[in-house]
Design a protein around this motif. Sequence first.
Motif, mmCIF file in Angstrom:
data_model
loop_
_atom_site.group_PDB
_atom_site.id
_atom_site.type_symbol
_atom_site.label_atom_id
_atom_site.label_comp_id
_atom_site.label_asym_id
_atom_site.label_seq_id
_atom_site.Cartn_x
_atom_site.Cartn_y
_atom_site.Cartn_z
ATOM 1 N N GLU A 21 -46.822 13.022 14.978
ATOM 2 C CA GLU A 21 -45.263 13.509 14.404
ATOM 3 C C GLU A 21 -44.241 13.602 16.138
ATOM 4 O O GLU A 21 -43.311 14.244 15.825
ATOM 5 C CB GLU A 21 -45.474 15.005 13.823
ATOM 6 C CG GLU A 21 -46.411 15.592 15.351
ATOM 7 C CD GLU A 21 -46.738 17.132 14.651
ATOM 8 O OE1 GLU A 21 -46.590 17.287 13.405
ATOM 9 O OE2 GLU A 21 -48.205 17.656 15.235
ATOM 10 N N SER A 22 -45.142 13.419 17.255
ATOM 11 C CA SER A 22 -44.433 14.331 18.322
ATOM 12 C C SER A 22 -43.727 13.107 18.534
ATOM 13 O O SER A 22 -43.080 12.742 20.048
ATOM 14 C CB SER A 22 -45.355 13.809 18.726
ATOM 15 O OG SER A 22 -46.397 13.279 19.334
ATOM 16 N N PHE A 23 -43.590 11.441 18.077
ATOM 17 C CA PHE A 23 -43.197 9.894 18.067
ATOM 18 C C PHE A 23 -41.922 10.079 17.365
ATOM 19 O O PHE A 23 -41.986 9.862 16.053
ATOM 20 C CB PHE A 23 -44.157 8.510 18.568
ATOM 21 C CG PHE A 23 -45.421 9.101 18.831
ATOM 22 C CD1 PHE A 23 -45.162 9.130 20.188
ATOM 23 C CD2 PHE A 23 -46.707 9.482 18.251
ATOM 24 C CE1 PHE A 23 -46.752 9.559 21.219
ATOM 25 C CE2 PHE A 23 -47.737 9.839 18.807
ATOM 26 C CZ PHE A 23 -47.834 9.969 20.579
ATOM 27 N N GLU A 24 -40.965 9.558 18.350
ATOM 28 C CA GLU A 24 -39.275 9.185 18.047
ATOM 29 C C GLU A 24 -39.855 7.939 17.441
ATOM 30 O O GLU A 24 -38.513 7.408 17.152
ATOM 31 C CB GLU A 24 -38.780 9.917 18.525
ATOM 32 C CG GLU A 24 -38.774 11.252 18.170
ATOM 33 C CD GLU A 24 -37.592 12.368 17.898
ATOM 34 O OE1 GLU A 24 -35.964 11.692 17.559
ATOM 35 O OE2 GLU A 24 -37.692 13.652 18.288
ATOM 36 N N ASP A 25 -39.585 7.079 18.259
ATOM 37 C CA ASP A 25 -39.929 5.142 17.899
ATOM 38 C C ASP A 25 -41.478 4.627 18.384
ATOM 39 O O ASP A 25 -42.384 5.618 18.826
ATOM 40 C CB ASP A 25 -39.077 5.042 19.799
ATOM 41 C CG ASP A 25 -39.830 5.093 20.753
ATOM 42 O OD1 ASP A 25 -40.650 4.214 21.661
ATOM 43 O OD2 ASP A 25 -38.984 5.858 21.903
ATOM 44 N N PRO A 26 -41.158 3.409 18.208
ATOM 45 C CA PRO A 26 -42.446 2.726 17.285
ATOM 46 C C PRO A 26 -43.203 2.149 19.290
ATOM 47 O O PRO A 26 -44.135 2.415 18.965
ATOM 48 C CB PRO A 26 -41.926 1.089 17.128
ATOM 49 C CG PRO A 26 -40.155 1.423 16.669
ATOM 50 C CD PRO A 26 -40.059 2.688 17.367
ATOM 51 N N ASP A 27 -42.455 1.833 20.337
ATOM 52 C CA ASP A 27 -43.027 1.300 21.450
ATOM 53 C C ASP A 27 -43.833 2.909 22.259
ATOM 54 O O ASP A 27 -44.864 2.701 22.377
ATOM 55 C CB ASP A 27 -42.140 1.156 22.583
ATOM 56 C CG ASP A 27 -41.444 0.154 22.165
ATOM 57 O OD1 ASP A 27 -42.125 -1.117 21.210
ATOM 58 O OD2 ASP A 27 -39.742 -0.056 22.552
ATOM 59 N N ARG A 28 -43.335 3.968 22.058
ATOM 60 C CA ARG A 28 -43.888 4.712 22.943
ATOM 61 C C ARG A 28 -44.990 5.443 21.495
ATOM 62 O O ARG A 28 -45.998 5.810 21.772
ATOM 63 C CB ARG A 28 -43.217 6.465 22.872
ATOM 64 C CG ARG A 28 -42.112 6.269 23.682
ATOM 65 C CD ARG A 28 -41.391 7.313 23.840
ATOM 66 N NE ARG A 28 -40.543 7.798 25.192
ATOM 67 C CZ ARG A 28 -38.716 8.211 25.475
ATOM 68 N NH1 ARG A 28 -39.461 9.090 24.775
ATOM 69 N NH2 ARG A 28 -38.472 7.348 26.146
ATOM 70 N N PHE A 29 -45.267 5.194 20.295
ATOM 71 C CA PHE A 29 -45.908 5.689 19.421
ATOM 72 C C PHE A 29 -47.095 4.541 19.335
ATOM 73 O O PHE A 29 -48.351 5.125 19.549
ATOM 74 C CB PHE A 29 -45.902 5.190 17.861
ATOM 75 C CG PHE A 29 -47.248 5.125 17.090
ATOM 76 C CD1 PHE A 29 -47.868 6.092 16.643
ATOM 77 C CD2 PHE A 29 -47.058 3.963 15.886
ATOM 78 C CE1 PHE A 29 -48.295 6.224 15.826
ATOM 79 C CE2 PHE A 29 -47.439 3.600 15.033
ATOM 80 C CZ PHE A 29 -48.532 4.891 14.944
ATOM 81 N N PHE A 30 -47.124 3.295 19.680
ATOM 82 C CA PHE A 30 -47.655 2.947 19.924
ATOM 83 C C PHE A 30 -48.792 2.427 21.301
ATOM 84 O O PHE A 30 -49.694 2.413 21.355
ATOM 85 C CB PHE A 30 -47.214 1.117 20.083
ATOM 86 C CG PHE A 30 -48.019 -0.527 20.297
ATOM 87 C CD1 PHE A 30 -48.829 -1.185 19.187
ATOM 88 C CD2 PHE A 30 -48.051 -0.547 21.448
ATOM 89 C CE1 PHE A 30 -49.809 -2.042 19.897
ATOM 90 C CE2 PHE A 30 -48.375 -2.080 21.821
ATOM 91 C CZ PHE A 30 -49.319 -2.770 21.041
ATOM 92 N N GLU A 31 -48.192 2.925 22.156
ATOM 93 C CA GLU A 31 -48.229 3.059 24.405
ATOM 94 C C GLU A 31 -49.384 3.733 23.829
ATOM 95 O O GLU A 31 -50.126 4.185 25.188
ATOM 96 C CB GLU A 31 -47.156 3.445 24.776
ATOM 97 C CG GLU A 31 -47.111 1.464 24.770
ATOM 98 C CD GLU A 31 -47.527 0.730 25.052
ATOM 99 O OE1 GLU A 31 -48.661 0.625 25.740
ATOM 100 O OE2 GLU A 31 -46.938 -0.866 24.863
#
Length: 139
Positions: A21-31
């Motif tokens: 829920e706190s991620f707006e893009d896949p890169d931040r989600f992945f890292e």
Amino acid sequence: MNFTYIMTILESIEKIFLYTESFEDPDRFFEANEQMNFNASQILLLVIGEEVKKIDNNLKEEHKGIPWPEISKLRNRIAHDYRSIDPNISFDIIKNYLPKLKSELVKMLDKVSFESALLIKTVNSNQYRHLKYLIDEEE
């Protein structure tokens, strides 16, 4: 058993939503968190794919808008080719396809035979606590 499979998928979806829920893009989600959110979400996508295989085909036929075979294929991809999982694709699935799957599964639950006491007991357990909205809808 459809009840159990649907409930397990719904709980997996809710946990994925919680983890992303706190991620707006896949890169931040992945890292994030040493990839803990990503890895946990992948395992839950695998669980969803496994449980989908167990739902009665007749029930799935009534919900043709859901790409049931693709969900199972995603499970196989995660289980057998995990190094090639693209975070962009996972993120897209989570943000754009899981909400529709959730909605259809809630509708499917209305077509499955179970005692209302079982639903109450299930959502009040620690395993399925993120599904309390199913009780609120009934009241």
